[in-house]
Design a protein around this motif. Structure first.
Motif, mmCIF file in Angstrom:
data_model
loop_
_atom_site.group_PDB
_atom_site.id
_atom_site.type_symbol
_atom_site.label_atom_id
_atom_site.label_comp_id
_atom_site.label_asym_id
_atom_site.label_seq_id
_atom_site.Cartn_x
_atom_site.Cartn_y
_atom_site.Cartn_z
ATOM 1 N N THR A 173 -24.307 64.023 -10.287
ATOM 2 C CA THR A 173 -23.457 62.901 -9.876
ATOM 3 C C THR A 173 -22.282 63.433 -9.067
ATOM 4 O OG1 THR A 173 -22.170 60.996 -10.667
ATOM 5 C CG2 THR A 173 -22.089 63.001 -11.990
ATOM 6 N N ALA A 177 -18.957 59.175 -14.557
ATOM 7 C CA ALA A 177 -19.659 57.926 -14.839
ATOM 8 C C ALA A 177 -20.192 57.918 -16.266
ATOM 9 C CB ALA A 177 -20.815 57.745 -13.857
ATOM 10 N N ALA A 178 -20.158 56.710 -16.875
ATOM 11 C CA ALA A 178 -20.829 56.510 -18.166
ATOM 12 C C ALA A 178 -22.284 56.181 -17.876
ATOM 13 C CB ALA A 178 -20.163 55.376 -18.934
ATOM 14 N N ALA A 179 -23.201 56.911 -18.495
ATOM 15 C CA ALA A 179 -24.633 56.753 -18.201
ATOM 16 C C ALA A 179 -25.382 56.283 -19.443
ATOM 17 C CB ALA A 179 -25.222 58.068 -17.705
ATOM 18 N N MET A 256 -21.438 61.420 -17.509
ATOM 19 C CA MET A 256 -21.839 62.328 -16.442
ATOM 20 C C MET A 256 -20.612 62.751 -15.650
ATOM 21 S SD MET A 256 -25.440 60.697 -15.021
ATOM 22 C CE MET A 256 -25.790 62.201 -14.089
ATOM 23 N N LEU A 297 -32.033 53.799 -15.645
ATOM 24 C CA LEU A 297 -30.778 54.559 -15.732
ATOM 25 C C LEU A 297 -29.620 53.728 -15.203
ATOM 26 C CD1 LEU A 297 -29.345 57.283 -16.331
ATOM 27 C CD2 LEU A 297 -29.857 57.940 -13.964
ATOM 28 N N ASP A 298 -28.641 53.469 -16.048
ATOM 29 C CA ASP A 298 -27.367 52.838 -15.656
ATOM 30 C C ASP A 298 -26.321 53.909 -15.534
ATOM 31 O OD1 ASP A 298 -27.740 49.963 -15.545
ATOM 32 O OD2 ASP A 298 -28.163 50.084 -17.686
ATOM 33 N N ARG A 299 -25.578 53.911 -14.422
ATOM 34 C CA ARG A 299 -24.459 54.862 -14.286
ATOM 35 C C ARG A 299 -23.511 54.394 -13.190
ATOM 36 N NH1 ARG A 299 -26.744 60.393 -11.469
ATOM 37 N NH2 ARG A 299 -28.273 59.465 -10.049
#
Length: 299
Positions: A173, A177-179, A256, A297-299
């Protein structure tokens, strides 16, 4: 507390990379698999020590009965016949499924406002096992097809074996970021346990797992245990799923950071252990045949 003794265990590891995995990323993927092995091996060693202690107590309790049988001519002859008999096969098929193979070097990726679908093919596949004696699980992996299969049996030489196989992706990344990752999986499962009469027992477990590592260090994990079955003192239990079924959701979350490599591993696992009874052998079998459809995947 029973001591942890894994000196007799043997481990074999294989990792196969796609061309899209860089030379800088490969050591982190290798380190993540090594860390998984150490983590699982410590848990198995503690568990086996407790089970071994229990089995030794059962043998001591039943020793006078065995001595009485051996001193009786008819009873000892019947015991030899019983020990010579082989356990029947209740597996109901080997669960082999032929799937189409897609040939490509890098994974498919769909991005929707911060949400990504990581698809076939994946960056690398891997498998490893641990056990004693001459036990070797059957393992198949294919990062291009997203498949992983583990089939374990314990009977005869050795008393326990565990197998793990799966696929992985390497992630980076450029911002904090929150993943959250949610792999979609389907599996075909099978197990069989037969505990021998008088003191025997057998255990079978299997499922799927997800682990995330930052530069080879564990930061998140999740396990979906599909079954835990145990048989003892003459019990017999077995089951095959009817075709492939969608697994329960697993979500792993972590932070991340830039300038770090994250390896996300998704795989199948099995664990089998047995202890013989006074008269005959116990046995255990486990199969998990998995397909990773995609990773959200969410980020």
């Amino acid at each position: 507390m029973p001591s942890i003794d894994s000196a007799s265990a043997q481990r074999e590891v294989e990792i196969r990379f796609g061309e899209c995995v860089t030379a800088d990323q490969r050591p982190f993927a290798e380190q993540s698999i090594t860390a998984m092995i150490e983590r699982h091996s410590e848990r198995v060693a503690r568990r086996r020590a407790e089970n071994r202690e229990h089995a030794e107590l059962m043998r001591a309790i039943h020793a006078p009965l065995l001595k009485s049988i051996e001193q009786d001519q008819d009873a000892s002859a019947a015991l030899r016949v019983l020990r010579a008999k082989r356990q029947p096969d209740y597996s109901g098929g080997d669960g082999v499924v032929h799937r189409p193979v897609r040939d490509s070097s890098s994974p498919g990726l769909i991005e929707l406002r911060g949400f990504e679908l990581i698809g076939l093919p994946y960056h690398y596949d891997w498998h490893w096992h641990n056990g004693d004696g001459e036990l070797r699980p059957h393992m198949e992996t294919d990062r291009i097809a997203g498949t992983a299969k583990v089939a374990s049996d314990v009977i005869g030489s050795g008393t326990w074996v565990t197998g793990h196989a799966g696929i992985g992706v390497a992630l980076t990344t450029d911002h904090l970021a929150a993943a959250a990752a949610r792999p979609a999986r389907t599996t075909w499962d099978s197990y069989r346990v037969a505990g021998a009469p008088i003191g025997g027992n057998a255990t079978s477990e299997g499922g799927t797992e997800v682990t995330v590592f930052e530069d080879g260090n564990l930061v998140a994990s999740g396990t979906d245990k599909h079954w835990h079955e145990r048989a003892s003192n003459g019990e017999l239990k077995f089951h095959n799923t009817d075709g492939f079924g969608i697994n329960d959701p697993i979500e792993v979350m972590w932070i991340m950071r830039p300038d770090h490599t994250y390896t996300l591993n998704v795989g199948a696992w099995t664990y089998c252990e047995y202890h013989n009874g006074l008269f005959s052998q116990s046995e255990a079998h486990a199969t998990v045949d998995a397909k990773v459809l995609f990773i959200g995947l969410d980020r």
